[in-house]
Motif scaffolding. Structure first.
Motif, PDB file in Angstrom:
ATOM      1  N   GLY A  88      -5.162   4.603  -9.193  1.00 40.55           N
ATOM      2  CA  GLY A  88      -4.320   3.482  -9.614  1.00 40.55           C
ATOM      3  C   GLY A  88      -2.933   3.589  -8.991  1.00 40.55           C
ATOM      4  N   GLU A  89      -2.364   4.776  -9.133  1.00 41.57           N
ATOM      5  CA  GLU A  89      -1.036   5.029  -8.601  1.00 41.57           C
ATOM      6  C   GLU A  89      -1.018   4.864  -7.071  1.00 41.57           C
ATOM      7  OE1 GLU A  89       1.819   5.407  -9.700  1.00 41.57           O
ATOM      8  OE2 GLU A  89       2.729   6.040  -7.789  1.00 41.57           O
ATOM      9  N   LEU A  90      -2.056   5.394  -6.416  1.00 40.31           N
ATOM     10  CA  LEU A  90      -2.097   5.344  -4.949  1.00 40.31           C
ATOM     11  C   LEU A  90      -2.280   3.905  -4.449  1.00 40.31           C
ATOM     12  CD1 LEU A  90      -4.139   8.582  -4.212  1.00 40.31           C
ATOM     13  CD2 LEU A  90      -1.667   8.201  -3.955  1.00 40.31           C
ATOM     14  N   ALA A  91      -3.057   3.106  -5.178  1.00 43.22           N
ATOM     15  CA  ALA A  91      -3.229   1.708  -4.787  1.00 43.22           C
ATOM     16  C   ALA A  91      -1.896   0.969  -4.929  1.00 43.22           C
ATOM     17  CB  ALA A  91      -4.299   1.044  -5.646  1.00 43.22           C
ATOM     18  N   ARG A  92      -1.172   1.259  -5.998  1.00 36.74           N
ATOM     19  CA  ARG A  92       0.154   0.637  -6.166  1.00 36.74           C
ATOM     20  C   ARG A  92       1.069   1.044  -5.014  1.00 36.74           C
ATOM     21  NH1 ARG A  92      -1.135   1.086 -11.518  1.00 36.74           N
ATOM     22  NH2 ARG A  92      -0.385   3.222 -11.763  1.00 36.74           N
ATOM     23  N   ARG A  93       0.924   2.310  -4.585  1.00 33.28           N
ATOM     24  CA  ARG A  93       1.762   2.772  -3.478  1.00 33.28           C
ATOM     25  C   ARG A  93       1.434   2.020  -2.181  1.00 33.28           C
ATOM     26  NH1 ARG A  93       2.197   9.159  -3.396  1.00 33.28           N
ATOM     27  NH2 ARG A  93       2.560   8.968  -5.634  1.00 33.28           N
ATOM     28  N   GLU A  94       0.144   1.680  -2.014  1.00 36.89           N
ATOM     29  CA  GLU A  94      -0.223   0.905  -0.815  1.00 36.89           C
ATOM     30  C   GLU A  94       0.459  -0.466  -0.846  1.00 36.89           C
ATOM     31  OE1 GLU A  94      -1.533   2.210   1.638  1.00 36.89           O
ATOM     32  OE2 GLU A  94      -2.953   3.763   1.025  1.00 36.89           O
ATOM     33  N   THR A  95       0.519  -1.070  -2.029  1.00 39.16           N
ATOM     34  CA  THR A  95       1.210  -2.369  -2.151  1.00 39.16           C
ATOM     35  C   THR A  95       2.683  -2.196  -1.784  1.00 39.16           C
ATOM     36  OG1 THR A  95      -0.230  -2.866  -4.028  1.00 39.16           O
ATOM     37  CG2 THR A  95       1.631  -4.330  -3.693  1.00 39.16           C
ATOM     38  N   ALA A  96       3.292  -1.134  -2.327  1.00 38.39           N
ATOM     39  CA  ALA A  96       4.716  -0.913  -2.062  1.00 38.39           C
ATOM     40  C   ALA A  96       4.958  -0.705  -0.565  1.00 38.39           C
ATOM     41  CB  ALA A  96       5.212   0.296  -2.854  1.00 38.39           C
ATOM     42  N   LYS A  97       4.031   0.017   0.080  1.00 41.13           N
ATOM     43  CA  LYS A  97       4.181   0.245   1.522  1.00 41.13           C
ATOM     44  C   LYS A  97       4.089  -1.078   2.278  1.00 41.13           C
ATOM     45  CE  LYS A  97       1.742   3.650   3.493  1.00 41.13           C
ATOM     46  NZ  LYS A  97       0.531   4.528   3.568  1.00 41.13           N
ATOM     47  N   LEU A  98       3.139  -1.912   1.879  1.00 40.11           N
ATOM     48  CA  LEU A  98       2.993  -3.234   2.505  1.00 40.11           C
ATOM     49  C   LEU A  98       4.308  -4.002   2.378  1.00 40.11           C
ATOM     50  CD1 LEU A  98       1.249  -5.622   3.657  1.00 40.11           C
ATOM     51  CD2 LEU A  98       0.702  -6.189   1.283  1.00 40.11           C
ATOM     52  N   HIS A  99       4.852  -3.995   1.179  1.00 35.57           N
ATOM     53  CA  HIS A  99       6.085  -4.758   0.944  1.00 35.57           C
ATOM     54  C   HIS A  99       7.255  -4.179   1.723  1.00 35.57           C
ATOM     55  CE1 HIS A  99       4.530  -6.601  -3.082  1.00 35.57           C
ATOM     56  NE2 HIS A  99       3.847  -6.972  -2.038  1.00 35.57           N
ATOM     57  N   ALA A 100       7.182  -2.854   1.974  1.00 34.93           N
ATOM     58  CA  ALA A 100       8.286  -2.217   2.703  1.00 34.93           C
ATOM     59  C   ALA A 100       8.108  -2.347   4.214  1.00 34.93           C
ATOM     60  CB  ALA A 100       8.386  -0.746   2.304  1.00 34.93           C
ATOM     61  N   GLY A 101       7.034  -3.015   4.625  1.00 43.24           N
ATOM     62  CA  GLY A 101       6.876  -3.292   6.055  1.00 43.24           C
ATOM     63  C   GLY A 101       6.071  -2.251   6.823  1.00 43.24           C
ATOM     64  N   ASP A 102       5.340  -1.395   6.130  1.00 45.03           N
ATOM     65  CA  ASP A 102       4.492  -0.401   6.786  1.00 45.03           C
ATOM     66  C   ASP A 102       3.557  -1.082   7.805  1.00 45.03           C
ATOM     67  OD1 ASP A 102       3.098   2.411   6.652  1.00 45.03           O
ATOM     68  OD2 ASP A 102       1.481   0.928   6.436  1.00 45.03           O
ATOM     69  N   ALA A 103       3.557  -0.572   9.051  1.00 42.97           N
ATOM     70  CA  ALA A 103       2.866  -1.280  10.132  1.00 42.97           C
ATOM     71  C   ALA A 103       1.355  -1.348   9.895  1.00 42.97           C
ATOM     72  CB  ALA A 103       3.156  -0.607  11.464  1.00 42.97           C
ATOM     73  N   GLU A 104       0.777  -0.221   9.494  1.00 36.06           N
ATOM     74  CA  GLU A 104      -0.672  -0.182   9.292  1.00 36.06           C
ATOM     75  C   GLU A 104      -1.098  -1.165   8.185  1.00 36.06           C
ATOM     76  OE1 GLU A 104      -3.248   0.864  10.521  1.00 36.06           O
ATOM     77  OE2 GLU A 104      -4.735   1.541   9.060  1.00 36.06           O
ATOM     78  N   ASN A 105      -0.396  -1.121   7.074  1.00 35.51           N
ATOM     79  CA  ASN A 105      -0.769  -2.000   5.959  1.00 35.51           C
ATOM     80  C   ASN A 105      -0.536  -3.468   6.303  1.00 35.51           C
ATOM     81  OD1 ASN A 105      -1.510   0.258   4.641  1.00 35.51           O
ATOM     82  ND2 ASN A 105      -0.190  -0.030   2.848  1.00 35.51           N
ATOM     83  N   LYS A 106       0.531  -3.731   7.037  1.00 37.18           N
ATOM     84  CA  LYS A 106       0.798  -5.119   7.436  1.00 37.18           C
ATOM     85  C   LYS A 106      -0.325  -5.605   8.370  1.00 37.18           C
ATOM     86  CE  LYS A 106       3.409  -8.867   7.918  1.00 37.18           C
ATOM     87  NZ  LYS A 106       2.863  -9.534   9.071  1.00 37.18           N
ATOM     88  N   ARG A 107      -0.779  -4.700   9.254  1.00 39.38           N
ATOM     89  CA  ARG A 107      -1.857  -5.072  10.174  1.00 39.38           C
ATOM     90  C   ARG A 107      -3.128  -5.411   9.375  1.00 39.38           C
ATOM     91  NH1 ARG A 107      -6.240  -3.315  12.131  1.00 39.38           N
ATOM     92  NH2 ARG A 107      -6.175  -1.218  11.236  1.00 39.38           N
ATOM     93  N   TYR A 117      -6.366   0.176  -0.201  1.00 37.33           N
ATOM     94  CA  TYR A 117      -6.842   1.506  -0.601  1.00 37.33           C
ATOM     95  C   TYR A 117      -8.365   1.578  -0.437  1.00 37.33           C
ATOM     96  CZ  TYR A 117      -7.489   5.854  -3.143  1.00 37.33           C
ATOM     97  OH  TYR A 117      -7.823   7.141  -3.465  1.00 37.33           O
ATOM     98  N   GLY A 118      -9.037   0.534  -0.898  1.00 37.18           N
ATOM     99  CA  GLY A 118     -10.503   0.494  -0.795  1.00 37.18           C
ATOM    100  C   GLY A 118     -10.944   0.560   0.663  1.00 37.18           C
ATOM    101  N   TYR A 119     -10.255  -0.203   1.493  1.00 39.18           N
ATOM    102  CA  TYR A 119     -10.622  -0.241   2.912  1.00 39.18           C
ATOM    103  C   TYR A 119     -10.456   1.142   3.545  1.00 39.18           C
ATOM    104  CZ  TYR A 119     -10.800  -1.983   7.716  1.00 39.18           C
ATOM    105  OH  TYR A 119     -11.143  -2.211   9.028  1.00 39.18           O
ATOM    106  N   LYS A 120      -9.395   1.816   3.161  1.00 35.54           N
ATOM    107  CA  LYS A 120      -9.131   3.117   3.778  1.00 35.54           C
ATOM    108  C   LYS A 120     -10.120   4.181   3.305  1.00 35.54           C
ATOM    109  CE  LYS A 120      -4.192   2.415   4.728  1.00 35.54           C
ATOM    110  NZ  LYS A 120      -2.810   2.723   4.312  1.00 35.54           N
TER     111      LYS A 120
END
Ligand code: ARG
Length: 649
Positions: free
Chosen positions: A287-306, A173-176
């Motif tokens: 807070g909520e949005l940062a948690r969502r970024e974690t969830a996206k990472l765990h769900a295999g989101d390409a951008e977050n995984k990169r 989230y911070g990076y974005k």
């Protein structure tokens, strides 16, 4: 020779003629408190007398008649109600000390039955720099790693880094949103850390703002409750319970007021900074949005995984710098992410074995005697720290064939490990020793977790830098004779040693107060004191023009002509036992204690016994050899704690 172990083994044989369960009595043979009565003392005749319904002195007499120790000791003596005192034969002690002084391993045997230890330690959550809270787990783990290996065990050290948790959502989230590209190019880890702190700050701020009204609402009822119970207590002055209730209610009211004050202060600090306030307003749901970024990472989101793939090696490299400074090498660093593919299978297995149930949508294991559930899958489908740790156990037992798996982790996680080990047992992993090697907190002078004056956490890197700087002052003062380069080198050894030793010399279960002055003192139970003792011996050998290698191989025999020489020799022979004691309950402080006593024995010896001027030549060689063996024990012992020495200080 490890005389204590040898005597205990002989005692076990003798006890076997009197009882079927000798083991309970064997450990009652201990080093004597007071050398006046001998070197070792056994007090097992008292409890054994009770059991056999005989007088303890009679039991002691029988035991002595069955004891075969004539090659080691003078005839054992009975004292008081039935203590058995053992005094080693001085010539045997001398010959064993000679042997030790010529032995590469200083008389420490290699384990006859080596065990395979998996040692999980340090294990920080990456994405933020290491801080003072990581010190203990890192240095205790490293000491155990070195000691168990030296004892001949098969150790696999594993840095179980947290590389998959919510902190990654925060830096993503911070990076974005907050990235400073130039800063990221210059020092990516520092920039990641800055963004991490920023996101935590903003998200904490919103949590506090949301929570404050609820806290304030509790204020009046809490005060009223305190007043009410106080009235009861005042009306019934002899009622202890009422007094206790009143005190507790007062405390709760005070805690609540403190909590509110501290939350208000934090909010005010942020609001007083107009840039921060603007950021907070622009990111109300951070807070909520940062948690969502974690969830996206765990769900295999390409951008977050990169991004994760980009951040992780950088974070690991920054950790590596710290480990290098501390002289630490891991055999592996299988982080939490590595176990991901195993997690669904773990939950499946638990369900199949009827060990897990679904409760409020979450899949949990319930362990007898524990109210808290061990949650292995949350209602939203996410796996947890618990699931990963179960997968880790499966891997360590089935693939790494662990006899023992040690977790050097903060004591605040003790409930997690209790539940983890109980669940692992239910899953059938019951042959492995699982141990939470827990430790307390590093405190500041105010007896609260050690922080900077402004309340920030203290980075490990700056802590180590400060240690070396502080050491430099002492070394400059004490060692003007050394070159600048030597003083710099010694300062590093002294500074790092001070921090490591200060940590290890406390019982690991207790909290301790961090104190620069105490840890760098040149007298007392510090690394510096031991390092000086080592350098002093090297100085003696240097002054006498003695080559240590030649000294060891020349066939000199150690003679023990005075009580101080004898005491030092006895102490050197205890080295092996001190290391074994550490390994029994994973307590490195038993080694610092031993080294401190060794340095003290040496100081008394050196006070009372001239070395270089001793005559005849055989006595001089004997004392030189004692000096050399002392130096080697100190150097080896300190090195097993992760602490270096210098020959000149
Ligand atoms: N990363 C965790 C923390 O910082 C510690 C991990 C300890 N090891 C383990 N297998 N649970 O709290």
């Amino acid at each position: 020779m490890d005389f204590l172990t040898e005597l205990r083994s002989r005692l076990r044989t003798a006890l076997g003629t009197l009882t079927d369960a000798p083991d309970a009595f064997v450990d009652m043979l201990k080093p004597a408190q007071d050398g006046k009565f001998g070197d070792f003392q056994a007090n097992c005749a008292m409890p054994l007398g009770k059991q056999l319904k005989q007088s303890p002195r009679d039991v002691a007499t029988t035991l002595i008649s069955k004891l075969d120790v004539a090659d080691l000791c003078e005839p054992p003596e009975i004292a008081g109600p039935g203590f058995i005192n053992f005094r080693l034969k001085t010539d045997r002690l001398a010959s064993e000390t000679t042997r030790l002084a010529q032995d590469d391993r200083l008389g420490v045997a290699v384990a006859a039955a080596p065990r395979r230890y998996i040692l999980d330690y340090s294990s920080p959550n990456v994405a933020k720099p290491m801080h003072v809270g990581h010190l203990r787990g890192t240095v205790i783990g490293n000491a155990l790693d070195r000691i168990l290996r030296f004892l001949g065990h098969n150790v696999v050290s594993d840095n179980h880094v947290g590389d998959w948790g919510t902190q990654f959502g925060m830096i993503i989230y911070g990076y974005k949103h907050f990235r400073d590209d130039a800063a990221y190019q210059r020092d990516p880890v520092a920039e990641l850390a800055r963004m991490y702190r920023l996101v935590v700050n903003l998200s904490d701020y919103h949590d506090l703002v949301a929570n404050l009204p609820k806290l304030r609402e509790k204020l009046i009822p809490s005060e009223a409750a305190a007043a009410a119970v106080k009235q009861i207590a005042v009306a019934n002055p002899s009622d202890k319970d009422a007094l206790r209730h009143s005190k507790r209610a007062d405390q709760e009211f005070a805690d609540l007021r403190n909590e509110i004050a501290s939350a208000e202060k934090k909010c005010a600090t942020l609001e007083s900074n107009s840039d921060m306030l603007a950021l907070a307003k622009a990111h109300p749901k951070i807070g909520e949005l940062a948690r969502r970024e974690t969830a996206k990472l765990h769900a295999g989101d390409a951008e977050n995984k990169r991004l994760w793939d980009e951040f992780l090696p950088k974070c690991m490299a920054a950790l590596e710098v710290m480990y290098q400074r501390l002289g630490i090498k891991f055999d592996m660093a299988l982080g939490e992410s590595w176990y991901n593919p195993m997690l669904p299978g773990i939950v499946e297995e638990l369900k199949q074995k009827n060990l897990a149930v679904v409760s409020d949508g979450a899949t949990c294991v319930f362990v007898e005697g524990n109210d808290a559930p061990f949650i292995v899958q949350k209602a939203d489908g996410a796996y947890t720290y618990a699931t990963t740790d179960l997968a880790t156990i499966k891997y360590r037992v089935e693939n790494l064939h662990a006899d023992a798996s040690l977790y050097v982790v903060d004591s605040r996680q003790s409930e997690h490990f209790q539940l983890l080990f109980a669940t692992a047992k239910k899953m059938g992993y019951d042959k492995t020793e699982f141990r939470h090697v827990s430790y307390g907190t590093v405190l500041g002078e105010d007896r609260r977790p050690y922080k900077t004056r402004s309340g920030d956490t203290i980075g490990l890197e700056s802590l180590l830098d400060e240690a070396v700087q502080n050491a430099r002052k002492i070394v400059d003062e004490n060692s003007p004779h050394l070159s600048d380069a030597d003083r710099a080198n010694v300062s590093t050894l002294v500074g790092m040693g001070a921090i490591i030793y200060a940590d290890l010399h406390h019982n690991r279960d207790s909290d301790y107060v961090f104190n620069w002055e105490k840890m760098l003192a040149t007298t007392g139970d510090t690394a510096t004191y031991n390092q000086y003792a080592y350098a002093r011996v090297c100085g003696i050998l240097r002054k006498g023009g003695v080559d240590p290698q030649e000294l060891r191989s020349a066939g000199h025999a150690i003679e023990l002509t005075t009580p101080a020489e004898r005491a030092l020799a006895l102490q050197l022979n205890r080295f092996s036992n001190a290391l074994i004691d550490v390994s029994l309950d994973y307590r490195p402080n038993l080694l610092t204690q031993y080294l401190y006593e060794t340095a003290n024995c040496f100081a008394s010896f050196y006070n009372e016994c001239p070395v270089l001027t001793a005559e005849p030549a055989s006595l001089r060689s004997s004392r030189l050899l004692l000096c050399d063996a002392t130096a080697r024990v100190l150097k080896q012992g300190l090195s097993l704690l992760g602490i270096g020495v210098a020959e000149q200080m």
